[in-house]
Design a protein around this motif. Structure first.
Motif, short mmCIF file in Angstrom:
data_model
loop_
_atom_site.label_atom_id
_atom_site.label_comp_id
_atom_site.label_asym_id
_atom_site.label_seq_id
_atom_site.Cartn_x
_atom_site.Cartn_y
_atom_site.Cartn_z
N ALA A 186 0.83 -1.21 0.00
CA ALA A 186 0.00 0.00 0.00
C ALA A 186 0.86 1.26 0.00
N LEU A 187 0.60 2.14 -0.95
CA LEU A 187 1.28 3.44 -0.97
C LEU A 187 0.96 4.24 0.28
N MET A 188 -0.26 4.06 0.81
CA MET A 188 -0.64 4.77 2.02
C MET A 188 0.23 4.33 3.20
N PHE A 189 0.61 3.07 3.23
CA PHE A 189 1.51 2.58 4.27
C PHE A 189 2.84 3.34 4.23
N GLU A 190 3.37 3.52 3.03
CA GLU A 190 4.62 4.28 2.87
C GLU A 190 4.45 5.72 3.31
N LEU A 191 3.32 6.33 2.95
CA LEU A 191 3.08 7.72 3.34
C LEU A 191 2.97 7.85 4.85
N VAL A 192 2.22 6.95 5.49
CA VAL A 192 2.01 7.01 6.93
C VAL A 192 3.32 6.82 7.69
N LEU A 193 4.12 5.83 7.30
CA LEU A 193 5.40 5.61 7.99
C LEU A 193 6.36 6.77 7.78
N SER A 194 6.32 7.36 6.59
CA SER A 194 7.18 8.52 6.33
C SER A 194 6.76 9.70 7.21
N LEU A 195 5.46 9.91 7.34
CA LEU A 195 4.95 10.99 8.19
C LEU A 195 5.30 10.75 9.67
N SER A 196 5.14 9.52 10.12
CA SER A 196 5.46 9.20 11.51
C SER A 196 6.94 9.42 11.79
N THR A 197 7.78 9.01 10.84
CA THR A 197 9.22 9.20 11.00
C THR A 197 9.57 10.68 11.02
N TYR A 198 8.92 11.44 10.16
CA TYR A 198 9.13 12.90 10.14
C TYR A 198 8.76 13.52 11.49
N ALA A 199 7.62 13.09 12.03
CA ALA A 199 7.18 13.62 13.33
C ALA A 199 8.18 13.26 14.43
N LEU A 200 8.67 12.03 14.43
CA LEU A 200 9.61 11.61 15.46
C LEU A 200 10.98 12.26 15.29
N CYS A 201 11.36 12.57 14.05
CA CYS A 201 12.58 13.35 13.83
C CYS A 201 12.45 14.72 14.49
N GLU A 202 11.31 15.38 14.27
CA GLU A 202 11.08 16.69 14.89
C GLU A 202 11.05 16.56 16.42
N SER A 203 10.46 15.47 16.91
CA SER A 203 10.41 15.23 18.35
C SER A 203 11.82 15.08 18.93
N ASN A 204 12.66 14.32 18.24
CA ASN A 204 14.03 14.12 18.72
C ASN A 204 14.88 15.37 18.59
N LEU A 205 14.59 16.19 17.57
CA LEU A 205 15.25 17.49 17.50
C LEU A 205 14.86 18.34 18.71
N GLY A 206 13.59 18.25 19.10
CA GLY A 206 13.13 18.94 20.30
C GLY A 206 13.88 18.48 21.54
N CYS A 207 14.15 17.18 21.62
CA CYS A 207 14.93 16.65 22.75
C CYS A 207 16.34 17.24 22.75
N ASP A 208 16.94 17.35 21.56
CA ASP A 208 18.29 17.93 21.46
C ASP A 208 18.29 19.37 21.95
N TYR A 209 17.33 20.16 21.51
CA TYR A 209 17.27 21.57 21.93
C TYR A 209 16.97 21.68 23.43
N CYS A 210 16.19 20.75 23.95
CA CYS A 210 15.90 20.74 25.38
C CYS A 210 17.19 20.53 26.18
N VAL A 211 18.01 19.58 25.74
CA VAL A 211 19.29 19.32 26.41
C VAL A 211 20.18 20.56 26.38
N GLU A 212 20.13 21.29 25.27
CA GLU A 212 20.95 22.51 25.13
C GLU A 212 20.39 23.68 25.94
N GLY A 213 19.16 23.54 26.43
CA GLY A 213 18.55 24.64 27.17
C GLY A 213 17.80 25.63 26.30
#
Length: 464
Positions: free
Chosen positions: A136-163
């Motif tokens: 399913a192409l939708m499966f690819e889209l959904v996993l890509s979106l979830s990964t994008y969201a978690l990348c942004e989340s982990n970037l947030g963790c990095d900035y949190c560590v930096e203050g």
């Protein structure tokens, strides 16, 4: 914030409070199977051969997907570059999906598309890597979106560590918007059209479930609000204690909504989450409630409501104790090599700070103020939660469907009408799923009726 105030009854809040208030979880990212060698160019080679724009878009999709795979394989993941590659790839995969949806007769594949991903949210309890495959192409889209969201989340963790709490808040808010779009729109639409909903619920990845996305929306709203609290506490000024207490309580409410949503809407996948992560969530809920009571007590003391302040601070010291049972009130036990060990010194320091403050207040009240101490905080003095709901709304980029055609047929480039525009395609596809099912049932009923009539006429003719 370092305590430089000599007044024992009105000290500055210690740095440990900032660290406890801003403790967040970093997720492992979903990952494309390294053995996955699919190519959009090769798969759509025939039906795209007469369309320059289509071939260019397919080529770009392959390039960005290769960049994403390289990002996963890197020794140290760069969340910023991976997020950028996904941001370029997601509109293309969505455009390909829409193109196939509205030109199904022409969307013939030369090679099968089999997408293979491993979950980032789920815990892999075996050493063997587990990949889930779907065409399913939708499966690819959904996993890509979830990964994008978690990348942004982990970037947030990095900035949190930096203050840099303001930037961390922006990243968590962006992740919240993506998960909200998945849970409110894309996944319900996909599931409504799926004929294998029950089987998919048990077997597929957590990232593809409506309930998980809804729960992660609550979680990231809480994380965004934690950054708002941290941005207040890191300043050298005396904060608005009542406001901070209400914000901490709002964080606890969002975290509790995460847990309740997972239990009610994604219980199967909740059992697959990392146990250490769930321990941190339980820990954070109780810490945020203890912080709320602590800040309430500081507000009441400064408002000369000394007895009620003592009552609130006493409740905070109870809330920060280690619980006596898994269902009891208080913090989970901090084990020597457990996930909470990194916060053990902060917990100890916070407990000591509150106990010293409580001792000072009780002494002052017994010698100077003589204010009655209620057994618990009166209802009319209790704080009500404030939920900021910091969400950066996410929308898929609107791109018109790509033309597809089969050479030598009536659908070739010379005779086929152009595909609908993006707006026309979305409008045609926005029909409620229930209405679509009703129409299908009506068609089946009509076909059955015609078949029965045909059999009746045949039987009558034969008997004559």
């Amino acid at each position: 914030m370092t305590d430089a105030n000599p007044d024992a009854s009105n000290p500055s809040h210690p740095d440990c409070i900032l660290r406890l208030a801003s403790a967040v979880h970093r997720f492992r990212l979903p990952c494309i199977n390294p053995a996955d060698q699919l190519s959009f160019e090769e798969s759509f080679k025939t039906c795209s051969s007469n369309h320059k724009d289509t071939k260019a878009a397919l080529h770009k999709a392959d390039i960005h997907r290769d960049e994403i795979k390289k990002g996963f394989a890197a020794a140290k993941t760069s969340y910023a570059s991976l997020s950028s590659s996904l941001n370029d790839y997601i509109p293309l995969i969505n455009q390909i999906l829409i193109s196939c949806s509205f030109q199904p007769e022409a969307a013939r594949l030369d090679k099968p598309l089999l997408f293979s991903w491993m979950s980032g949210v789920e815990c892999n309890k075996t050493k063997k890597l587990k990949y889930f495959e779907s065409e399913a192409l939708m499966f690819e889209l959904v996993l890509s979106l979830s990964t994008y969201a978690l990348c942004e989340s982990n970037l947030g963790c990095d900035y949190c560590v930096e203050g840099n709490f303001a930037q961390a808040l922006k990243n968590f808010s962006k992740a919240t918007g993506v998960f909200q779009r998945l849970g409110d729109d894309l996944l319900p639409t996909w599931m409504a059209k799926s004929k294998q909903h029950a089987e998919m619920e048990k077997e597929s990845l957590a990232e593809t479930r409506v309930g998980v996305s809804a729960a992660l929306t609550h979680l990231h709203k809480a994380m965004s609000q934690q950054m708002a609290v941290a941005a207040i506490l890191v300043k050298r000024d005396v904060p608005n204690y009542a406001l901070v207490g209400k914000l901490c309580l709002g964080v606890a409410v969002d975290l509790e909504s995460f847990v309740s949503t997972m239990r009610s809407k994604a219980s199967v996948h909740m059992s697959r989450l990392e146990p250490s992560f769930l321990t941190l969530v339980t820990f954070s809920i109780n810490v945020q409630r203890a912080l709320s009571l602590y800040f309430l007590s500081r507000h009441l003391w400064n408002s000369s409501e000394f007895g009620t302040a003592i009552s609130a601070l006493s409740e905070a010291t109870i809330a920060i104790r280690t619980r006596s049972s898994p269902t009891g009130r208080g913090l989970p036990e901090i084990e020597e090599r457990g996930p909470l060990q990194v916060l053990s010194s902060e917990v100890a320091e916070f407990r000591q700070h509150m106990q010293c403050l409580l001792t000072s207040w009780e002494r002052d009240n017994s010698l100077v103020y003589f204010d009655k101490v209620p057994p618990s905080v009166p209802v009319d003095k209790a704080l009500k939660p404030i939920q900021l709901n910091k969400i950066d709304d996410f929308y898929l980029e609107a791109r018109d469907p790509l033309p597809l055609s089969l050479p030598g047929t009536k659908n070739d480039a010379a005779s086929a009408p152009p595909p609908p525009s993006y707006n026309e395609a979305i409008k045609n596809d926005s029909q409620p799923a229930a209405e679509s099912r009703d129409r299908s049932d009506s068609d089946l009923a009509r076909e059955l009726h015609e078949k029965l009539n045909s059999q009746t006429h045949s039987s009558s003719y034969g008997s004559a």
